[in-house]
Design an enzyme around this catalytic site. Structure first.
Site, PDB file in Angstrom:
ATOM      1  N   ASN A 160      54.756  43.162  38.151  1.00 19.12           N
ATOM      2  CA  ASN A 160      54.400  43.065  39.567  1.00 19.12           C
ATOM      3  C   ASN A 160      53.887  44.445  40.007  1.00 19.12           C
ATOM      4  O   ASN A 160      53.827  45.382  39.211  1.00 19.12           O
ATOM      5  CB  ASN A 160      55.632  42.645  40.389  1.00 19.12           C
ATOM      6  CG  ASN A 160      55.225  41.963  41.705  1.00 19.12           C
ATOM      7  OD1 ASN A 160      54.177  42.265  42.276  1.00 19.12           O
ATOM      8  ND2 ASN A 160      56.054  41.065  42.193  1.00 19.12           N
ATOM      9  N   ASN A 218      49.157  46.873  48.857  1.00 16.41           N
ATOM     10  CA  ASN A 218      49.428  45.825  49.843  1.00 16.41           C
ATOM     11  C   ASN A 218      50.889  45.835  50.257  1.00 16.41           C
ATOM     12  O   ASN A 218      51.777  46.158  49.477  1.00 16.41           O
ATOM     13  CB  ASN A 218      49.045  44.433  49.290  1.00 16.41           C
ATOM     14  CG  ASN A 218      50.224  43.742  48.639  1.00 16.41           C
ATOM     15  OD1 ASN A 218      51.077  43.149  49.315  1.00 16.41           O
ATOM     16  ND2 ASN A 218      50.310  43.835  47.320  1.00 16.41           N
ATOM     17  N   SER A 225      49.824  35.579  41.300  1.00 19.52           N
ATOM     18  CA  SER A 225      50.348  35.223  42.619  1.00 19.52           C
ATOM     19  C   SER A 225      49.949  36.288  43.639  1.00 19.52           C
ATOM     20  O   SER A 225      49.920  37.473  43.331  1.00 19.52           O
ATOM     21  CB  SER A 225      51.873  35.142  42.550  1.00 19.52           C
ATOM     22  OG  SER A 225      52.370  34.859  43.833  1.00 19.52           O
ATOM     23  N   ASN A 259      59.635  35.072  41.567  1.00 17.89           N
ATOM     24  CA  ASN A 259      59.241  36.417  41.978  1.00 17.89           C
ATOM     25  C   ASN A 259      60.521  37.225  42.189  1.00 17.89           C
ATOM     26  O   ASN A 259      61.185  37.095  43.206  1.00 17.89           O
ATOM     27  CB  ASN A 259      58.394  36.355  43.254  1.00 17.89           C
ATOM     28  CG  ASN A 259      57.905  37.741  43.674  1.00 17.89           C
ATOM     29  OD1 ASN A 259      58.348  38.750  43.127  1.00 17.89           O
ATOM     30  ND2 ASN A 259      57.000  37.780  44.639  1.00 17.89           N
ATOM     31  N   CYS A 282      59.135  41.803  44.143  1.00 17.17           N
ATOM     32  CA  CYS A 282      58.332  42.350  45.239  1.00 17.17           C
ATOM     33  C   CYS A 282      58.884  43.740  45.578  1.00 17.17           C
ATOM     34  O   CYS A 282      60.076  43.881  45.833  1.00 17.17           O
ATOM     35  CB  CYS A 282      58.391  41.437  46.462  1.00 17.17           C
ATOM     36  SG  CYS A 282      57.458  42.145  47.839  1.00 17.17           S
TER      37      CYS A 282
HETATM   38  C1  SIN Z   1      53.677  40.177  49.312  1.00 14.33           C
HETATM   39  O1  SIN Z   1      53.404  39.082  49.782  1.00 14.33           O
HETATM   40  O2  SIN Z   1      54.214  41.028  50.005  1.00 14.33           O
HETATM   41  C2  SIN Z   1      53.420  40.504  47.873  1.00 14.33           C
HETATM   42  C3  SIN Z   1      54.402  39.838  47.015  1.00 14.33           C
HETATM   43  C4  SIN Z   1      54.827  40.664  45.857  1.00 14.33           C
HETATM   44  O3  SIN Z   1      54.430  41.827  45.702  1.00 14.33           O
HETATM   45  O4  SIN Z   1      55.621  40.171  45.058  1.00 14.33           O
END
Ligand code: SIN
Length: 304
Positions: free
Chosen positions: A191, A70, A21, A126, A129
């Site tokens: 993750n 990210n 993902s 999820n 994050c």
């Molecule tokens: C994001 O869109 O910020 C990443 C999602 C994640 O790390 O679970």
């Protein structure tokens, strides 16, 4: 070529590689291409929430020496707009797993119901994050909250439910066991990990959100350790994620006890063909080492 076809929590896959993902998972078109041109055995969508969300703003992604940092901030179009994307993705013929995030068990259940209605083969929760307030570790680091969410989703849908966990907890096996006890059908580990890059010329963090999630090669040993520990405690399949770039990386996860691997950061380096390439490299490794089936490799390093 060695037989790579596999079945995980009821999902039939041509090979044990899945799109993780977060990478190229927001449009049906890119999910379709990852299967048809890239050779993925399954794909996981970008995490989708109840409402459209813009995310953290730029800069939100940095290439580092050993990985990617990210802080996208869970940008997504909202579940009600995602049905068309799912319809396109499903035409590729491989299982499409809907990743969802939320802040409450009832909202997770509502999202899962919609994903099931769109034709998802499974839903990936999820719970991990590392940089989105309310939506990640607040819940994902608490076994009781994880169990509550899994149980609410299991009561809402018939499809398999996967839980994606963070390694940033004292004992990841406690979270995995809570998810399994609540009925979860597979565990995805890991993750990204909370991390930061500072621009020393201006004396400030580079990411707009300051903190982001680190993926790629740097976190592979953490992922392998997490899979090894989880696979020793749970009965449901474990799906390894974090730093899979090559067939040898994938085999390392399989030997730790994973039944399949997710590939994310490597797509930026090896292109969308990464899935077919990694699968061919797994098959080559099996041939060279005279392994006839994936089952001979899965959990090998644990002494089974
Ligand atoms: C994001 O869109 O910020 C990443 C999602 C994640 O790390 O679970």
């Amino acid at each position: 070529m060695a037989e790579l076809r596999t079945r995980i929590a009821g999902l039939e896959m041509e090979n044990p590689t899945m799109l993780a993902s977060g990478i190229l998972g927001q449009t049906g078109e890119s999910l379709f291409r990852i299967v048809r041109e890239g050779g993925a055995g399954a794909v996981v969508t970008k995490s989708i929430g109840l409402e459209p969300r813009e995310g953290h703003g730029s800069p939100c992604l940095l290439e580092l020496d050993n990985g990617i940092l990210n802080a996208m901030g869970l940008p997504n179009p909202g579940i009600d707009s995602f049905g068309e994307e799912m319809a396109v993705a499903l035409k590729a013929g491989a299982p499409v797993i809907g990743s969802i995030f939320s802040d409450s068990p009832s909202n997770f259940a509502a999202l899962a119901r919609k994903m099931e209605g769109y034709g998802a083969a499974a839903v990936e929760l999820n719970l991990s994050c590392p940089h989105a307030e309310k939506f990640g570790l607040d819940t994902g680091s608490d076994p009781a909250k994880v169990a509550e969410i899994v149980s609410a989703v299991k009561s809402a849908v018939k499809m398999p439910v996967f839980a994606k966990l963070s390694p940033m907890v004292p004992d990841i096996t406690a979270i995995a066991l809570a998810a399994e006890d609540a009925g979860c059908d597979a565990i995805v580990a890991i993750n990204t990990m909370r991390a930061m890059k500072i621009d020393i010329d201006i004396g400030k963090p580079v990411l707009r959100n300051k903190v982001g999630g680190l993926s790629g090669r740097a976190i592979k040993p953490v992922g392998v350790r997490a899979v090894y520990e989880i696979a020793g405690r749970v009965k449901v399949p474990v799906i390894g994620a974090g730093g899979v770039y090559t067939g040898r990386d994938a085999v390392e996860y399989l030997m730790a006890g994973a039944s399949a691997v997710q590939i994310g950061s490597a797509v930026r380096e090896r292109g969308i063909g990464a899935f077919g390439i990694v699968s061919a490299e797994i098959a080559e490794f099996m041939k060279e080492n005279k392994y006839k089936s994936l089952n001979e490799i899965i959990g090998l390093a644990r002494g089974k």
